[in-house]
Enzyme design. Structure first.
Site, PDB file in Angstrom:
ATOM      1  N   ASP A  13       0.818  -1.225   0.000  1.00  0.00           N
ATOM      2  CA  ASP A  13       0.000   0.000   0.000  1.00  0.00           C
ATOM      3  C   ASP A  13       0.845   1.264   0.000  1.00  0.00           C
ATOM      4  OD1 ASP A  13      -2.303  -1.666   0.371  1.00  0.00           O
ATOM      5  OD2 ASP A  13      -1.769  -1.784   2.485  1.00  0.00           O
ATOM      6  N   GLU A  14       1.970   1.216  -0.676  1.00  0.00           N
ATOM      7  CA  GLU A  14       2.866   2.389  -0.683  1.00  0.00           C
ATOM      8  C   GLU A  14       2.440   3.430  -1.708  1.00  0.00           C
ATOM      9  OE1 GLU A  14       3.949  -0.724  -1.203  1.00  0.00           O
ATOM     10  OE2 GLU A  14       5.373  -1.275   0.377  1.00  0.00           O
ATOM     11  N   LYS A  16       1.805   2.567  -4.951  1.00  0.00           N
ATOM     12  CA  LYS A  16       2.525   2.195  -6.172  1.00  0.00           C
ATOM     13  C   LYS A  16       1.691   2.497  -7.403  1.00  0.00           C
ATOM     14  CE  LYS A  16       2.897  -2.097  -4.645  1.00  0.00           C
ATOM     15  NZ  LYS A  16       2.596  -1.916  -3.237  1.00  0.00           N
ATOM     16  N   GLY A  17       0.358   2.460  -7.219  1.00  0.00           N
ATOM     17  CA  GLY A  17      -0.565   2.548  -8.352  1.00  0.00           C
ATOM     18  C   GLY A  17      -0.283   3.724  -9.273  1.00  0.00           C
ATOM     19  N   ALA A  39      -3.966  -8.295  -3.728  1.00  0.00           N
ATOM     20  CA  ALA A  39      -3.304  -6.994  -3.867  1.00  0.00           C
ATOM     21  C   ALA A  39      -4.333  -5.976  -4.341  1.00  0.00           C
ATOM     22  CB  ALA A  39      -2.184  -7.106  -4.886  1.00  0.00           C
ATOM     23  N   GLY A  40      -3.981  -4.722  -4.257  1.00  0.00           N
ATOM     24  CA  GLY A  40      -4.908  -3.709  -4.754  1.00  0.00           C
ATOM     25  C   GLY A  40      -4.199  -2.427  -5.109  1.00  0.00           C
ATOM     26  N   HIS A  41      -4.477  -1.910  -6.293  1.00  0.00           N
ATOM     27  CA  HIS A  41      -3.948  -0.613  -6.703  1.00  0.00           C
ATOM     28  C   HIS A  41      -5.109   0.296  -7.009  1.00  0.00           C
ATOM     29  CE1 HIS A  41       0.095  -1.751  -7.032  1.00  0.00           C
ATOM     30  NE2 HIS A  41       0.030  -2.382  -8.164  1.00  0.00           N
ATOM     31  N   GLN A 222       1.848  -5.847  -3.200  1.00  0.00           N
ATOM     32  CA  GLN A 222       2.227  -5.912  -1.772  1.00  0.00           C
ATOM     33  C   GLN A 222       3.572  -5.223  -1.532  1.00  0.00           C
ATOM     34  OE1 GLN A 222       1.487  -9.497  -2.895  1.00  0.00           O
ATOM     35  NE2 GLN A 222      -0.619  -9.501  -2.239  1.00  0.00           N
ATOM     36  N   THR A 237       2.841 -12.675   3.005  1.00  0.00           N
ATOM     37  CA  THR A 237       2.045 -13.263   1.941  1.00  0.00           C
ATOM     38  C   THR A 237       2.769 -14.518   1.452  1.00  0.00           C
ATOM     39  OG1 THR A 237       0.773 -12.675  -0.024  1.00  0.00           O
ATOM     40  CG2 THR A 237       3.062 -11.900   0.041  1.00  0.00           C
ATOM     41  N   PRO A 302      -9.101  -0.765   8.300  1.00  0.00           N
ATOM     42  CA  PRO A 302      -8.261   0.380   8.663  1.00  0.00           C
ATOM     43  C   PRO A 302      -6.806  -0.070   8.722  1.00  0.00           C
ATOM     44  CG  PRO A 302      -9.814  -0.158  10.443  1.00  0.00           C
ATOM     45  CD  PRO A 302     -10.020  -1.171   9.379  1.00  0.00           C
ATOM     46  N   ASP A 331       2.518  14.751   1.495  1.00  0.00           N
ATOM     47  CA  ASP A 331       1.485  15.731   1.875  1.00  0.00           C
ATOM     48  C   ASP A 331       0.739  15.335   3.151  1.00  0.00           C
ATOM     49  OD1 ASP A 331       0.666  13.681  -0.102  1.00  0.00           O
ATOM     50  OD2 ASP A 331      -1.349  14.435   0.312  1.00  0.00           O
TER      51      ASP A 331
END
Ligand code: GDP
Length: 429
Positions: A13-14, A16-17, A39-41, A222, A237, A302, A331
């Site tokens: 979750d850095e 990357k998307g 995973a998720g972007h 990930q 994972t 969360p 930010d």
């Protein structure tokens, strides 16, 4: 420079998307090499938000070939849903190519994932319950069904029948209900027929592309500390998100890789259970979660939030042999008067040179912190590093020095425009 790995330098979750989307638009091939739809972007393009779990985000660009490498585990149902959803929003998409070596995720994997996690009681790993772990278990056990077999109607029914017999005994052992091999076959044979045209020799495809000097981007999912071997085992994972995984999961050898960019948040988050030395349990952690909207793309959970961990980042730079860092979400830290960064770990009174190996030591380490001045105000309109408040510039330099890796991109907001490229030659130069 034509081959580039984008890898999560922390616990996933850095953000990357965005980078993957921007750089993917300049590549001919965008390749996922490990994991599945755990995973998720999130990619925001103008007014549209796309959430990807299996498809490489590069598919949004019609001239890109999006590859699902052999190191992945693929849920056919989710992949088709994602493809249909993306097609409904965009009439023209890139080409899709799926490796015949990728493993297929079936409903019994999902059921076993849930039942096994429940059976762990207080020792839950915090899986996403998508069947990813059990699918990789089958791969290692050499009983998994691969894409090439799945889309072959002369092979699939026989393989499925044999596997379901064993899985049903396991399901019953864990208190679940058995599955009907026939129903499963009928549903999944239809998915296989739809996916068959995309299954092709992706190793050869990438090999030819690399020889021809085309741009190939490997899209990590990930993050480094969720790697099966290099992460905080067992809270990891079941695959290899680290840069080395790009080689294993695609058949491209290490010397064919030109660059590896690690994506790192200006702070740290983690989803699910497991060690997290710089976690904040106080008001500051809550502020970061609120300001950063830190909730998971895949599960909505969360995220746990904490200070930036430079000690861990140094390891990440080494294990991924990073050529550059992309520092994101700077930010989000605006308005915090003082910031801490972990510069080392202490265990039993002694300073550690590297990282702990065992989870029980990870849980016991005490971060050694440096405290630095924060900054005020909205920084999202900055166009250059010099537009940022002096304290933010110092923070960026601090990260760069500690990681021993140049920061090549700064992300200061969710929009594509809110990106400062510090070293354009770090990518396809
Ligand atoms: P990924 O899996 O590493 O891509 O991470 P996620 O998709 O879960 O998180 C990315 C989220 O952060 C998306 O909602 C992005 O639009 C957003 N985002 C990306 N870069 C930045 C940034 O620099 N600042 C802020 N505030 N949000 C960002």
């Amino acid at each position: 420079m034509a081959t580039l790995i984008i890898v999560g330098a922390q616990w996933g979750d850095e953000a990357k998307g965005k980078l993957v989307d921007v750089l993917g638009s300049q590549a001919q091939y965008v390749v996922r090499y490990s994991g599945g739809n755990n995973a998720g972007h999130t990619v925001i393009v103008g007014q549209e938000t796309f959430k990807f779990h299996l498809l490489p985000a590069g598919i949004l660009h019609p001239e890109v070939t999006a590859v699902l490498g052999g190191g992945m585990v693929v849920c056919p149902k989710s992949l088709l849903e994602e493809l249909d959803r993306t097609r409904a929003a965009r009439s023209e998409l890139g080409r899709l190519a799926i490796s015949p070596a990728a493993h297929v995720v079936f409903p019994y994997h999902r059921l076993l994932d849930q039942l096994e996690e429940e059976a762990r009681g207080d020792d839950k790993i915090g899986t996403t319950s998508r069947g990813i772990g059990p699918a990789y278990t089958d791969k290692v056990q050499r009983t998994g069904i691969r894409m090439g077999e799945f889309v072959d109607p002369t092979v699939f029914p026989r393989r499925l029948e044999a596997v379901v017999q064993v899985k049903n005994r396991l399901l019953e052992l864990f208190g679940g209900s058995p599955l009907s091999a026939k129903d499963l076959h009928d549903e999944y044979a239809a998915y296989a027929a739809r996916l068959a045209p995309f299954v092709t020799d992706t190793d050869a495809l990438l090999q030819d592309a690399i020889v021809a000097g085309e741009r190939v981007m490997f899209e990590g999912a990930q993050g480094t500390f969720l790697d099966l071997d290099h992460g905080t085992y067992p809270y990891v994972t079941s695959s290899h998100p680290t840069a080395g995984g790009a080689c294993l999961g695609t058949g491209v050898g290490p010397r064919a890789i030109d660059a590896a960019i690690g994506v790192c948040k200006a702070y740290t988050t983690r989803v699910g259970s497991g060690p997290f030395p710089t976690e904040l349990h106080d008001e500051t952690g809550e502020t970061i979660r609120r300001q950063g909207h830190e909730y998971g793309t895949t599960t909505g959970r969360p995220r746990r939030c904490g200070w930036l961990d430079l000690h861990a980042l140094r390891y990440s730079a080494r294990v991924n042999s990073l050529s550059g860092l992309a520092l994101t979400r700077l930010d989000v830290l605006s308005g915090l008067p003082r910031l801490k960064v972990a510069t080392g770990y202490r265990l039993d009174g002694a300073e550690l040179r590297g990282l702990p190996v065992l989870a029980r030591d990870w849980e016991r380490v005490e971060p050694v912190y440096d405290e630095v001045e924060g900054w005020e105000g909205d920084i999202r309109s900055a166009k250059a590093l010099s537009d940022l408040p002096a304290a933010a510039q110092r923070y960026v330099r601090l990260v760069e020095e500690a990681a021993g890796t140049p920061i090549v991109v700064l992300s200061i907001g969710p929009d594509r425009e809110e990106t400062i490229v510090l070293r354009p030659d770090a990518f396809w130069g």
